[in-house]
Design an enzyme around this catalytic site. Structure first.
Site, short mmCIF file in Angstrom:
data_model
loop_
_atom_site.label_atom_id
_atom_site.label_comp_id
_atom_site.label_asym_id
_atom_site.label_seq_id
_atom_site.Cartn_x
_atom_site.Cartn_y
_atom_site.Cartn_z
CB ALA A 132 -8.03 18.53 -10.09
N GLY B 21 -11.60 14.44 -10.37
CA GLY B 21 -11.16 14.11 -11.72
C GLY B 21 -10.78 12.65 -11.87
CD GLU C 105 -15.05 15.00 -13.40
OE1 GLU C 105 -15.90 15.64 -14.03
OE2 GLU C 105 -14.04 15.52 -12.88
CD GLU D 133 -15.50 17.22 -8.51
OE1 GLU D 133 -14.82 16.61 -9.35
OE2 GLU D 133 -16.42 16.68 -7.86
#
Length: 259
Positions: free
Chosen positions: A65, A111, A114, A134
């Site tokens: 991200a 992300g 993901e 994260e």
């Protein structure tokens, strides 16, 4: 049409390439919005029979991200960020009645990992790296990572990767079941398209039902995804999350205090 995506449609296959190579294709609010529009187009355009999600350039699929967007978030805004991404993009990919495959080139972190996991399955180039880092920011995955990683590789290894933030290679990802096939970088898209063409030669209604039923088999009630949204948001009210984001942006080691 898109500022941060490059799309093509050839022989029924809609290829969506995240196109921010100078930022290692990092996800920000604008990219999430454009991905939402692209996935909606895949759903509604009858000429599209299947999709590929990939990243522009050899360095990254999606390297995570855009951390600069995290520094001003509180619990409510953090939860809203996760919920919007899940509703607009990640869950829509997973539930798509048309097959969507990730072609992972380079880094697929946070992300990005993901996003790859939301696809129905994954191919990777041999230079790919996967991870959920994260925890290094005092945070957790917010786009379904805590749920899908367990489904794909099992509880024990998922716990290790989520708690250490360590990266794994494409070869290890294949061994764990995170990746179906590993190719050379130049063969990644051709092999992904060839595999999709095999799938598209089968009965479309059967393929749609296979996607639906395999998703059903994979999930307990969806409270896991809902809980992830809440807990992801809560962490934005912690000093550790603010320290993690600032340390990342300042290129220094974070000093976590447990507050």
């Amino acid at each position: 049409m898109y500022q941060h995506l490059h799309t093509t449609l050839e022989e029924g296959i809609f290829c969506i390439s995240i196109n921010r190579p100078d930022k290692l294709n990092a996800l920000n609010k604008d990219v999430i919005s454009e991905l939402g529009h692209a996935i909606a187009e895949l759903y509604t355009n009858d000429a599209i029979k299947a999709g590929i999600i990939t990243g522009t350039g050899a360095k990254a699929f999606v390297a995570g991200a855009d951390i600069s967007e995290f520094t001003s978030l509180d619990a409510t805004a953090g939860a809203a960020l996760a919920e919007r991404g899940q509703d607009l993009v990640f869950s829509k990919i997973e539930r798509s009645p048309k097959p969507i495959v990730a072609a992972v080139n380079g880094f697929a972190l946070g992300g990005g990992c993901e996003l790859a996991m939301a696809c129905h399955f994954r191919l990777a180039s041999d230079n790919a790296k996967f991870g959920q880092p994260e925890v290094n920011l005092g945070l957790i995955p917010g786009y379904g990572g805590t749920q899908r990683l367990v489904q794909l590789i099992g509880k024990g290894k998922a716990m290790e990767l989520l708690m250490t933030g360590n990266m794994i290679t494409a070869a290890e990802a294949q061994q764990l079941g995170l990746v179906n096939h590993v190719t050379s970088p130049e063969d990644l898209l051709p092999q992904t398209k060839a595999l999709l063409q095999t799938i598209l030669s089968k009965a479309p209604l059967a393929i749609t039902r296979i996607i639906d039923l395999v998703n059903t088999a994979s999930y307990a009630p969806e409270e896991g995804l809902e809980k992830e949204v809440t807990l992801f948001g809560e962490l934005f009210d912690t000093a550790d999350a603010k320290e993690g984001a600032n340390a990342f942006l300042e290129k220094r080691k974070a000093q976590f205090t447990g507050h």
